[in-house]
Design a protein around this motif. Structure first.
Motif, short mmCIF file in Angstrom:
data_model
loop_
_atom_site.label_atom_id
_atom_site.label_comp_id
_atom_site.label_asym_id
_atom_site.label_seq_id
_atom_site.Cartn_x
_atom_site.Cartn_y
_atom_site.Cartn_z
N PHE A 78 -23.22 30.46 -113.72
CA PHE A 78 -24.31 29.55 -113.32
C PHE A 78 -24.22 28.20 -114.04
CE2 PHE A 78 -28.04 32.31 -111.55
CZ PHE A 78 -27.19 32.82 -110.57
N ILE A 79 -23.49 28.14 -115.13
CA ILE A 79 -23.40 26.90 -115.92
C ILE A 79 -22.50 25.89 -115.20
CG2 ILE A 79 -22.65 25.89 -118.11
CD1 ILE A 79 -23.22 28.60 -119.42
N PRO A 80 -23.01 24.70 -114.88
CA PRO A 80 -22.19 23.70 -114.18
C PRO A 80 -20.92 23.35 -114.97
CG PRO A 80 -24.50 23.07 -114.16
CD PRO A 80 -24.39 24.23 -115.10
N LYS A 81 -19.84 23.08 -114.26
CA LYS A 81 -18.57 22.77 -114.91
C LYS A 81 -18.62 21.48 -115.70
CE LYS A 81 -15.70 25.34 -111.63
NZ LYS A 81 -14.59 25.27 -110.63
N SER A 82 -19.53 20.57 -115.34
CA SER A 82 -19.63 19.28 -116.02
C SER A 82 -20.41 19.35 -117.33
CB SER A 82 -20.31 18.27 -115.09
OG SER A 82 -21.61 18.72 -114.73
N THR A 83 -20.93 20.54 -117.67
CA THR A 83 -21.78 20.70 -118.85
C THR A 83 -21.06 20.34 -120.14
OG1 THR A 83 -23.09 22.44 -117.79
CG2 THR A 83 -23.12 22.37 -120.20
N LYS A 84 -21.75 19.57 -120.98
CA LYS A 84 -21.19 19.17 -122.27
C LYS A 84 -21.92 19.80 -123.46
CE LYS A 84 -18.06 16.56 -120.49
NZ LYS A 84 -16.66 17.01 -120.52
N ARG A 85 -23.24 20.03 -123.31
CA ARG A 85 -24.01 20.60 -124.42
C ARG A 85 -24.87 21.75 -123.93
NH1 ARG A 85 -26.83 16.95 -128.99
NH2 ARG A 85 -25.00 16.69 -130.29
N GLU A 98 -19.05 34.99 -126.05
CA GLU A 98 -17.72 35.61 -125.91
C GLU A 98 -17.00 35.08 -124.68
OE1 GLU A 98 -17.54 39.89 -126.14
OE2 GLU A 98 -19.38 39.96 -127.34
N ILE A 99 -17.74 34.93 -123.59
CA ILE A 99 -17.16 34.43 -122.34
C ILE A 99 -16.88 32.93 -122.44
CG2 ILE A 99 -17.58 34.06 -119.88
CD1 ILE A 99 -19.29 36.60 -119.92
N LEU A 100 -17.86 32.19 -122.91
CA LEU A 100 -17.74 30.73 -122.93
C LEU A 100 -16.62 30.24 -123.83
CD1 LEU A 100 -21.53 29.74 -122.94
CD2 LEU A 100 -19.93 29.62 -121.03
N PHE A 101 -16.47 30.88 -125.00
CA PHE A 101 -15.45 30.42 -125.94
C PHE A 101 -14.03 30.80 -125.50
CE2 PHE A 101 -18.81 30.35 -129.49
CZ PHE A 101 -19.06 28.99 -129.27
N LYS A 102 -13.93 31.67 -124.50
CA LYS A 102 -12.62 32.02 -123.95
C LYS A 102 -12.28 31.20 -122.70
CE LYS A 102 -12.77 36.86 -125.49
NZ LYS A 102 -12.88 38.28 -125.05
N SER A 103 -13.20 30.38 -122.27
CA SER A 103 -13.05 29.69 -120.99
C SER A 103 -12.25 28.41 -121.05
CB SER A 103 -14.44 29.36 -120.42
OG SER A 103 -15.10 28.39 -121.25
N ASN A 104 -11.97 27.92 -122.27
CA ASN A 104 -11.24 26.67 -122.46
C ASN A 104 -11.96 25.46 -121.87
OD1 ASN A 104 -8.97 27.89 -123.76
ND2 ASN A 104 -8.22 28.58 -121.76
N ASN A 106 -14.60 22.30 -122.14
CA ASN A 106 -14.92 21.33 -123.19
C ASN A 106 -16.43 21.15 -123.29
OD1 ASN A 106 -14.68 19.35 -125.15
ND2 ASN A 106 -14.43 17.70 -123.65
N PHE A 107 -17.04 21.83 -124.26
CA PHE A 107 -18.49 21.75 -124.43
C PHE A 107 -18.85 22.01 -125.90
CE2 PHE A 107 -17.47 26.14 -123.51
CZ PHE A 107 -18.14 26.83 -124.49
#
Length: 259
Positions: A78-85, A98-104, A106-107
């Motif tokens: 659900f998190i938009p790809k353009s998300t920075k913070r 766990e998922i986000l830090f494996k996604s490569n 940039n945020f």
């Protein structure tokens, strides 16, 4: 009148039932009144001590049930790809991290939790991210700085009289048109249970959580329901779409936008 019913006012479960009925009837005016502290609330055990004890052992997403895995993975999608913070409220065990830090992707990721034990452990587990103690009704960050705020399985731990203060805080830290992603359990039936091990102080229905978001100034963009199938999860997910009347949903994931 539900607002004047003596039993309703002193019995927290009747008050929760009344909120759900008013939400279903789209009675926003009277629903908002039922968040006044004069109405009884389910006893709140959500403290640093309680959660530090309950989160004392490390638990990773891979060891969770099918519904939890499904819900967390969908929340990440659900998190938009353009998300920075990103701000994760009630970060807990760090499942979505766990998922986000494996996604490569940039945020920057920030997380708060009421449990000092959880925060200490997350700082050691993840090299990236800023984790600190905090509460949802007093978020320890400046205004208008986050693209996305997550509150996964958290709002059911917020006493009713603090719910809209929490929504206000979430809106405050979100950028204009920022994304709020939340999940809450549905149809728990706490009034029929002798114990409340997860310290939930709310009873949610789909109609109620969506109406709260509307009253708080959010526009709902997407929802997804989940079912707590203990066995053959993926198969039963398929069967549920066919026999939609057979099972009652157990959780909802919502993507909303700050007005």
């Amino acid at each position: 009148n539900l607002l004047l019913c003596t039993k309703c006012k002193v019995n927290p479960h009747l008050v929760e039932d009344a909120r759900q009925k008013l939400a279903k009837n789209n009675d926003s005016k009277n629903l908002k009144k039922l968040y006044d502290q004069s109405f009884a609330e389910i006893k709140d055990f959500n403290t640093d001590k309680f959660w530090s004890k309950n989160l004392s052992n490390i638990s990773t997403l891979s060891f969770q049930d099918g519904m939890t895995n499904d819900r967390v993975k969908n929340a990440a999608l659900f998190i938009p790809k353009s998300t920075k913070r990103i701000l994760d409220l009630g970060v807990g065990q760090g499942f979505v991290e766990e998922i986000l830090f494996k996604s490569n992707r940039n945020f920057e990721l920030f997380g708060i939790d009421i449990s000092s034990k959880a925060i200490d452990r997350l700082k050691k587990r993840f090299k990236k991210g800023e984790f600190k103690l905090g509460t949802l009704h007093e978020i320890p960050y400046k205004s208008n700085i986050f693209d996305v705020v997550l509150a996964l399985e958290v709002l059911e731990h917020i006493p009713p009289h603090r719910v809209f203060k929490t929504y206000d805080e979430i809106k405050r830290v979100l950028k204009p048109r920022g994304v709020f992603i939340l999940s809450v359990p549905l149809n728990e039936g706490l009034h029929n249970k002798s114990e409340n091990p997860s310290a939930h102080v709310r009873e949610y229905s789909k109609e109620l959580v969506l109406k709260e978001l509307e009253l708080a100034g959010f526009i709902t963009k997407k929802t997804k329901l989940f079912f707590a199938f203990q066995k053959m999860y993926n198969l039963k997910k398929i069967l549920q779409k066919i026999f939609w009347f057979r099972w009652e949903s157990n959780d909802i994931l919502v993507k909303a936008i700050k007005l």
